[in-house]
Design a protein around this motif. Structure first.
Motif, PDB file in Angstrom:
ATOM      1  N   ASP A 147       0.837  -1.201   0.000  1.00 13.31           N
ATOM      2  CA  ASP A 147       0.000   0.000   0.000  1.00 13.31           C
ATOM      3  C   ASP A 147       0.873   1.253   0.000  1.00 13.31           C
ATOM      4  N   ALA A 148       1.914   1.227   0.837  1.00 10.18           N
ATOM      5  CA  ALA A 148       2.817   2.376   0.918  1.00 10.18           C
ATOM      6  C   ALA A 148       3.596   2.552  -0.382  1.00 10.18           C
ATOM      7  N   LEU A 149       3.986   1.441  -1.004  1.00  9.69           N
ATOM      8  CA  LEU A 149       4.673   1.530  -2.293  1.00  9.69           C
ATOM      9  C   LEU A 149       3.758   2.112  -3.364  1.00  9.69           C
ATOM     10  N   GLN A 150       2.490   1.683  -3.372  1.00  6.39           N
ATOM     11  CA  GLN A 150       1.531   2.239  -4.330  1.00  6.39           C
ATOM     12  C   GLN A 150       1.342   3.733  -4.088  1.00  6.39           C
ATOM     13  N   ARG A 151       1.210   4.105  -2.827  1.00  9.98           N
ATOM     14  CA  ARG A 151       1.027   5.523  -2.478  1.00  9.98           C
ATOM     15  C   ARG A 151       2.196   6.373  -2.973  1.00  9.98           C
ATOM     16  N   ALA A 152       3.418   5.803  -2.907  1.00  9.39           N
ATOM     17  CA  ALA A 152       4.605   6.545  -3.323  1.00  9.39           C
ATOM     18  C   ALA A 152       4.792   6.560  -4.837  1.00  9.39           C
ATOM     19  N   GLY A 153       3.934   5.826  -5.572  1.00  7.42           N
ATOM     20  CA  GLY A 153       4.031   5.792  -7.022  1.00  7.42           C
ATOM     21  C   GLY A 153       4.930   4.700  -7.555  1.00  7.42           C
ATOM     22  N   ASN A 154       5.251   3.698  -6.696  1.00  4.94           N
ATOM     23  CA  ASN A 154       6.193   2.659  -7.089  1.00  4.94           C
ATOM     24  C   ASN A 154       5.561   1.278  -7.262  1.00  4.94           C
ATOM     25  N   TYR A 155       4.231   1.194  -7.227  1.00  4.20           N
ATOM     26  CA  TYR A 155       3.581  -0.125  -7.333  1.00  4.20           C
ATOM     27  C   TYR A 155       2.184   0.082  -7.902  1.00  4.20           C
ATOM     28  N   ALA A 156       2.119   0.186  -9.218  1.00  6.74           N
ATOM     29  CA  ALA A 156       0.842   0.484  -9.868  1.00  6.74           C
ATOM     30  C   ALA A 156      -0.115  -0.699  -9.743  1.00  6.74           C
ATOM     31  N   PRO A 157      -1.400  -0.445  -9.513  1.00  7.26           N
ATOM     32  CA  PRO A 157      -2.369  -1.542  -9.471  1.00  7.26           C
ATOM     33  C   PRO A 157      -2.565  -2.137 -10.857  1.00  7.26           C
ATOM     34  N   PRO A 158      -2.990  -3.402 -10.937  1.00  4.89           N
ATOM     35  CA  PRO A 158      -3.312  -3.990 -12.238  1.00  4.89           C
ATOM     36  C   PRO A 158      -4.391  -3.174 -12.945  1.00  4.89           C
ATOM     37  N   PRO A 159      -4.447  -3.227 -14.265  1.00  5.61           N
ATOM     38  CA  PRO A 159      -5.388  -2.386 -15.021  1.00  5.61           C
ATOM     39  C   PRO A 159      -6.845  -2.563 -14.608  1.00  5.61           C
ATOM     40  N   THR A 160      -7.225  -3.753 -14.185  1.00  6.41           N
ATOM     41  CA  THR A 160      -8.633  -4.003 -13.854  1.00  6.41           C
ATOM     42  C   THR A 160      -8.954  -3.751 -12.387  1.00  6.41           C
ATOM     43  N   ALA A 161      -7.946  -3.387 -11.577  1.00 11.56           N
ATOM     44  CA  ALA A 161      -8.154  -3.219 -10.131  1.00 11.56           C
ATOM     45  C   ALA A 161      -8.518  -1.784  -9.790  1.00 11.56           C
ATOM     46  N   SER A 162      -9.133  -1.620  -8.623  1.00 10.00           N
ATOM     47  CA  SER A 162      -9.396  -0.282  -8.095  1.00 10.00           C
ATOM     48  C   SER A 162      -8.085   0.450  -7.860  1.00 10.00           C
ATOM     49  N   ASP A 163      -8.104   1.771  -8.052  1.00  8.08           N
ATOM     50  CA  ASP A 163      -6.921   2.567  -7.760  1.00  8.08           C
ATOM     51  C   ASP A 163      -6.800   2.877  -6.274  1.00  8.08           C
ATOM     52  N   LEU A 164      -7.828   2.548  -5.496  1.00  6.74           N
ATOM     53  CA  LEU A 164      -7.757   2.749  -4.051  1.00  6.74           C
ATOM     54  C   LEU A 164      -6.802   1.732  -3.449  1.00  6.74           C
ATOM     55  N   PRO A 165      -6.010   2.127  -2.437  1.00  2.79           N
ATOM     56  CA  PRO A 165      -5.138   1.153  -1.787  1.00  2.79           C
ATOM     57  C   PRO A 165      -5.951   0.188  -0.924  1.00  2.79           C
ATOM     58  N   GLY A 166      -5.278  -0.875  -0.490  1.00  2.31           N
ATOM     59  CA  GLY A 166      -5.919  -1.834   0.411  1.00  2.31           C
ATOM     60  C   GLY A 166      -6.049  -3.201  -0.212  1.00  2.31           C
ATOM     61  N   LEU A 167      -5.235  -4.172   0.254  1.00  3.75           N
ATOM     62  CA  LEU A 167      -5.159  -5.498  -0.348  1.00  3.75           C
ATOM     63  C   LEU A 167      -5.760  -6.592   0.516  1.00  3.75           C
ATOM     64  N   GLU A 168      -6.355  -6.240   1.644  1.00  2.00           N
ATOM     65  CA  GLU A 168      -7.011  -7.240   2.482  1.00  2.00           C
ATOM     66  C   GLU A 168      -8.022  -6.549   3.383  1.00  2.00           C
ATOM     67  N   ALA A 169      -9.082  -7.282   3.715  1.00  2.00           N
ATOM     68  CA  ALA A 169     -10.125  -6.713   4.561  1.00  2.00           C
ATOM     69  C   ALA A 169     -10.954  -7.835   5.172  1.00  2.00           C
ATOM     70  N   SER A 170     -11.723  -7.463   6.166  1.00  2.00           N
ATOM     71  CA  SER A 170     -12.717  -8.367   6.739  1.00  2.00           C
ATOM     72  C   SER A 170     -14.046  -7.634   6.792  1.00  2.00           C
ATOM     73  N   GLY A 171     -15.132  -8.407   6.806  1.00  2.00           N
ATOM     74  CA  GLY A 171     -16.440  -7.780   6.879  1.00  2.00           C
ATOM     75  C   GLY A 171     -17.538  -8.746   6.510  1.00  2.00           C
ATOM     76  N   GLU A 172     -18.656  -8.197   6.025  1.00  2.00           N
ATOM     77  CA  GLU A 172     -19.860  -8.980   5.742  1.00  2.00           C
ATOM     78  C   GLU A 172     -20.195  -8.920   4.259  1.00  2.00           C
ATOM     79  N   VAL A 173     -20.498 -10.064   3.692  1.00  3.53           N
ATOM     80  CA  VAL A 173     -20.923 -10.125   2.295  1.00  3.53           C
ATOM     81  C   VAL A 173     -22.298  -9.473   2.159  1.00  3.53           C
ATOM     82  N   VAL A 174     -22.411  -8.489   1.261  1.00  8.05           N
ATOM     83  CA  VAL A 174     -23.693  -7.799   1.067  1.00  8.05           C
ATOM     84  C   VAL A 174     -24.245  -7.994  -0.343  1.00  8.05           C
ATOM     85  N   GLU A 175     -23.437  -8.553  -1.240  1.00  5.99           N
ATOM     86  CA  GLU A 175     -23.909  -8.819  -2.601  1.00  5.99           C
ATOM     87  C   GLU A 175     -23.085  -9.949  -3.188  1.00  5.99           C
TER      88      GLU A 175
END
Length: 328
Positions: free
Chosen positions: A47-75
């Protein structure tokens, strides 16, 4: 659901201060996807590397950082049968975790381990996917082998120590202070090496050489790692905090039958990540359910203070995982 959600975006490449709150359109579940209402999001070095401009997300991915999460399936999207609305999950994400909702392939989700809350579960996917694929699938670590992990007090390091120890390896780790070394030995390392006062090459040579090294430092560590390996040893590279370029005598690889390999997780195919998830569910999730392995927690921050979380992960003092509190 609302048409928009709160998120944190990278306003421009730079330091932690470029992370700013924003509103974004709600994600939708495509073929094989689920949408998760995020409770907690993990903060990781990529995430920090992406923020610094050194780790671009894949073309189909969100540009928002964050590679893991927990929560509830809503759809759930078309073709999804393994999850239902209301299920609690943790998930590896292609990006987009710093937000109230995120879409990800259903096959990259895993159940919340027994006795573990959503805060802890948000720390599992990125580090456990990374360690399992590189140490066990790619690195082939076996019981009785000598395993050295650099950055032993990091999220990756604390995970690697626990898993390698559980599966019967002799674990060695490097860290930057006596306090961090103590964390490593408490987790199961038989020897923790303070790299500021000791030479890990000499320590490993005295022990017989490392059969496997997991390294995220790179730079001048590359030739030193080669010297620290036993004959037929393997070096797995997962990052280059000290840079990717170095002069290296490759004759040792032939004479001593060494292997140098490495990988990054994010660019791998959805199918490859799904296969890692299957292995984790079979071999590691029972350990988490039993409390035999657990994430080491450093600190938590509210989503809108993501910049403070990034300052923390880039500081020398943090030990283990950092998380963002996003929802209830």
């Amino acid at each position: 659901m609302s048409e928009t959600m709160k998120a944190v975006e990278i306003s421009t490449p730079g330091g932690p201060e470029v992370l700013v709150p924003c509103e974004r359109p709600m994600p939708r579940a495509g073929q094989g996807d689920v949408v998760i209402r995020v409770a907690w999001a993990g903060v990781n070095r990529p995430d920090a590397l992406q923020r610094a401009g050194n780790y671009a997300p894949p073309p189909t991915a969100s540009d928002l950082p964050g590679l893991e999460a927990s929560g509830e399936v809503v759809e759930v999207g078309p073709g999804v049968t393994e999850w239902s609305v209301g299920d609690k999950v943790c998930a590896l994400l292609p990006g987009g975790g710093y937000a109230e909702y995120v879409a990800t392939p259903a096959a990259h989700c895993l159940p919340i381990p027994k006795g573990m809350d959503l805060r802890e579960a948000a720390c599992l996917p990125e580090t456990f996917f990374t360690v399992w694929t590189n140490v066990f699938m790619r690195g082939g670590l076996r019981a009785g082998e000598r395993f050295l992990v650099h950055g032993g007090s990091s999220g990756i390091g604390t995970t690697a120590i626990q898993l390698a120890n559980h599966f019967g390896a002799r674990v060695f780790a490097t860290a930057g202070s006596d306090e961090k070394c103590q964390v490593c030995t408490d987790l199961g390392a038989e020897r923790a090496i303070n790299y500021r006062t000791e030479d890990f090459v000499e320590v490993m040579k005295e022990a017989g050489g490392a059969d496997l090294i997991l390294d995220m430092v790179g730079g001048d560590y590359l030739p030193r790692n080669v010297n620290a390996l036993a004959n037929d040893g393997r070096l797995v590279q997962i990052a280059f905090l000290n840079g990717p370029k170095v002069e290296l005598n490759f004759a040792q690889l032939m004479v001593r039958r060494l292997t140098i390999t490495g990988s990054t997780l994010r660019p791998q195919s959805d199918l490859a990540k799904a296969r890692i998830a299957e292995e984790l569910r079979a071999h590691v999730w029972p350990l988490l359910d039993a409390g035999a392995v657990a994430p080491v927690m450093d600190s938590e921050f509210p989503l809108e203070k993501a910049s403070d979380a990034h300052a923390r992960i880039e500081s020398p003092g943090h030990v283990g995982k950092i998380v963002l509190k996003v929802g209830a």
